[in-house]
Design a protein around this motif. Structure first.
Motif, short mmCIF file in Angstrom:
data_model
loop_
_atom_site.label_atom_id
_atom_site.label_comp_id
_atom_site.label_asym_id
_atom_site.label_seq_id
_atom_site.Cartn_x
_atom_site.Cartn_y
_atom_site.Cartn_z
N VAL A 141 15.08 -13.55 -9.42
CA VAL A 141 16.06 -14.26 -10.22
C VAL A 141 15.50 -14.74 -11.56
O VAL A 141 16.23 -14.88 -12.52
N ASN A 142 14.20 -14.97 -11.61
CA ASN A 142 13.59 -15.41 -12.87
C ASN A 142 12.81 -14.29 -13.55
O ASN A 142 12.04 -14.53 -14.47
N ASP A 143 13.01 -13.08 -13.08
CA ASP A 143 12.27 -11.93 -13.59
C ASP A 143 13.02 -11.33 -14.78
O ASP A 143 13.54 -10.23 -14.71
N SER A 144 13.10 -12.07 -15.87
CA SER A 144 13.86 -11.61 -17.03
C SER A 144 13.25 -10.37 -17.68
O SER A 144 13.90 -9.65 -18.42
N GLY A 145 11.97 -10.13 -17.37
CA GLY A 145 11.31 -8.96 -17.95
C GLY A 145 11.45 -7.71 -17.11
O GLY A 145 10.99 -6.65 -17.50
N TYR A 146 12.09 -7.82 -15.95
CA TYR A 146 12.27 -6.68 -15.03
C TYR A 146 10.94 -6.01 -14.70
O TYR A 146 10.55 -5.03 -15.32
N SER A 147 10.24 -6.57 -13.73
CA SER A 147 8.97 -6.01 -13.29
C SER A 147 9.19 -4.63 -12.69
O SER A 147 10.32 -4.28 -12.31
N PRO A 148 8.12 -3.82 -12.57
CA PRO A 148 8.28 -2.48 -11.98
C PRO A 148 8.93 -2.49 -10.61
O PRO A 148 9.76 -1.62 -10.31
N ILE A 149 8.60 -3.48 -9.76
CA ILE A 149 9.19 -3.48 -8.42
C ILE A 149 10.67 -3.89 -8.49
O ILE A 149 11.47 -3.47 -7.65
N HIS A 150 11.05 -4.67 -9.48
CA HIS A 150 12.46 -5.01 -9.67
C HIS A 150 13.25 -3.74 -10.00
O HIS A 150 14.30 -3.46 -9.41
N GLN A 201 0.83 -1.21 0.00
CA GLN A 201 0.00 0.00 0.00
C GLN A 201 0.87 1.27 0.00
O GLN A 201 0.55 2.24 -0.68
N LEU A 202 1.95 1.23 0.76
CA LEU A 202 2.87 2.37 0.80
C LEU A 202 3.39 2.67 -0.60
O LEU A 202 3.40 3.83 -1.05
N TYR A 203 3.84 1.62 -1.28
CA TYR A 203 4.42 1.76 -2.62
C TYR A 203 3.36 2.16 -3.64
O TYR A 203 3.58 3.08 -4.45
N GLU A 204 2.22 1.51 -3.62
CA GLU A 204 1.20 1.70 -4.66
C GLU A 204 0.43 2.99 -4.49
O GLU A 204 -0.09 3.53 -5.48
N ARG A 205 0.35 3.53 -3.29
CA ARG A 205 -0.45 4.73 -3.03
C ARG A 205 0.40 5.98 -2.81
O ARG A 205 -0.11 7.01 -2.37
N GLN A 206 1.69 5.91 -3.13
CA GLN A 206 2.57 7.03 -2.82
C GLN A 206 2.20 8.33 -3.53
O GLN A 206 2.52 9.41 -3.06
N GLU A 207 1.50 8.23 -4.67
CA GLU A 207 1.10 9.44 -5.38
C GLU A 207 -0.08 10.13 -4.70
O GLU A 207 -0.28 11.34 -4.86
N ILE A 208 -0.88 9.36 -3.96
CA ILE A 208 -2.06 9.96 -3.33
C ILE A 208 -1.95 10.02 -1.81
O ILE A 208 -2.71 10.71 -1.15
N GLU A 209 -1.00 9.26 -1.27
CA GLU A 209 -0.76 9.26 0.18
C GLU A 209 0.71 9.59 0.39
O GLU A 209 1.56 8.70 0.37
N PRO A 210 1.05 10.88 0.55
CA PRO A 210 2.46 11.28 0.66
C PRO A 210 3.21 10.48 1.71
O PRO A 210 2.67 10.16 2.78
N ILE A 211 4.44 10.12 1.39
CA ILE A 211 5.25 9.34 2.33
C ILE A 211 5.93 10.29 3.30
O ILE A 211 6.97 10.89 3.02
N THR A 212 5.28 10.46 4.44
CA THR A 212 5.78 11.31 5.52
C THR A 212 5.87 10.46 6.79
O THR A 212 5.52 9.28 6.79
N LEU A 236 16.54 -0.73 -17.31
CA LEU A 236 15.88 0.37 -18.03
C LEU A 236 15.88 0.11 -19.53
O LEU A 236 14.89 0.36 -20.22
N GLU A 237 17.00 -0.39 -20.04
CA GLU A 237 17.13 -0.60 -21.48
C GLU A 237 16.13 -1.62 -22.00
O GLU A 237 15.66 -1.51 -23.14
N THR A 238 15.77 -2.60 -21.16
CA THR A 238 14.78 -3.59 -21.60
C THR A 238 13.40 -2.96 -21.76
O THR A 238 12.52 -3.52 -22.42
N LYS A 239 13.22 -1.79 -21.16
CA LYS A 239 11.95 -1.07 -21.27
C LYS A 239 12.03 0.10 -22.24
O LYS A 239 11.14 0.94 -22.31
#
Length: 231
Positions: A93-102, A14-25, A166-169
Motif C-alpha cells: 500500500v505504501n509502495d509508490s515506487g512499485y517494487s519488482p515483486i509488486h 528462493q523460488l522467485y529469485e533463482r527461477q533463471e537458474i533453477e527451472p520451476i518444475t 509499468l509506466e512508472t518504470k
C-alpha cells in the motif's frame, strides 16, 4: 516470525529469485518445500505477512500451472488469488515506487485470472452465496454467468494497475504483444457494454475492486482458520 512461516517465506523467495537458474518444475526443491510446508501447516498460512504474500502467490500460481489433477484446481487457484490479493491490499500500500515483486504480483494476478479462471469462478460464486453451475459454455461469452464475467472484470482491473506500474518504470505494455492484445480486448468489453450489468464504464474499476475484496474476504475466512478446501 514463526520459524515455519520464516521457512515458507525463505523458500518462496528462493523460488522467485533463482527461477533463471533453477527451472520451476514439479521437482523444484523450493516449490516442493513451499507446497509441503503450507499443506502440513495450513493453520499458519493466514499468518504470513502481507509484504511476503506476493512470493507465496507466485509459488501457488506455479503449483496450479504444474498441476494435472482437476480436483485441486479450485484449491490452488483460490490460494494463489488469496495471497496475491493480500499482498496488493495490505503489503504494497505504501509502495509508490512499485517494487519488482509488486509488478510481478500484478502480472501473476493476470495469469491466475486466465489459467485459473474455470475453477476460480466457482470461488467467486460461492463468495456471493451462489451455487456454481457444473457446466459452463466458456466459448459463448455472452451466455456466461455473472460470476464468470466478474473474473474478466477483475482481470481488467489488474491490467489497469499493471499498466500504471509499468509506466512508472518507463515501460509500455505494447512491448508484450500478447498482453497488449488481451488488454485491448478487455477495454473493448468495457466500451461496448459487455459489463453493463456491473455499472457504467467509469465505475467498473471500482466495482472490480469491490468484487476482489469480497472474494478475498471469503477466501480469508477459510484459509485463516486452516481450511483450504474449496470445491
Amino acid at each position: 516470525m514463526n520459524p515455519i512461516i520464516d521457512e515458507i517465506v525463505r523458500n518462496a523467495h528462493q523460488l522467485y529469485e533463482r527461477q533463471e537458474i533453477e527451472p520451476i518444475t514439479k521437482t523444484n526443491p523450493f516449490l516442493c518445500n513451499v507446497s509441503h510446508l503450507c499443506i502440513t501447516n495450513r493453520e499458519l498460512m493466514g499468518q504470513i505477512p502481507a509484504q511476503e504474500c506476493g512470493y507465496i502467490g507466485f509459488a501457488y500460481m506455479n503449483i496450479l500451472n504444474l498441476t494435472d489433477e482437476p480436483k485441486v484446481f479450485q484449491i490452488y487457484s483460490t490460494i494463489s488469488f488469496y495471497f496475491l490479493e493480500k499482498a496488493l491490499k495490505f503489503g504494497y500500500v505504501n509502495d509508490s515506487g512499485y517494487s519488482p515483486i509488486h509488478v510481478q504480483t500484478l502480472n501473476d494476478a493476470l495469469i491466475i485470472m486466465n489459467i485459473g479462471a474455470r475453477s476460480l469462478c466457482r470461488t467467486f460464486a460461492q463468495a456471493q452465496g451462489i451455487v456454481p453451475s457444473n457446466y459452463i459454455n466458456f466459448e459463448n461469452l455472452y451466455s456466461l454467468p455473472s460470476y464468470v464475467k466478474q473474473i474478466l472484470l477483475c482481470e481488467y482491473s489488474y491490467f489497469v494497475e499493471f499498466v500504471e506500474a509499468l509506466e512508472t518504470k518507463g515501460i509500455t505494455i505494447e512491448r508484450d504483444p500478447q498482453m497488449y492484445q488481451r488488454y485491448n480486448l478487455l477495454k473493448q468489453f468495457v466500451s461496448t457494454g459487455f459489463f453493463e450489468e456491473f455499472g457504467t464504464a467509469n465505475s467498473l474499476y471500482n466495482k472490480a475492486k469491490e468484487v476482489r475484496s469480497l472474494v478475498y474476504s471469503y477466501a480469508a475466512s477459510k484459509i485463516e482458520i486452516g481450511d483450504i478446501i474449496f470445491r
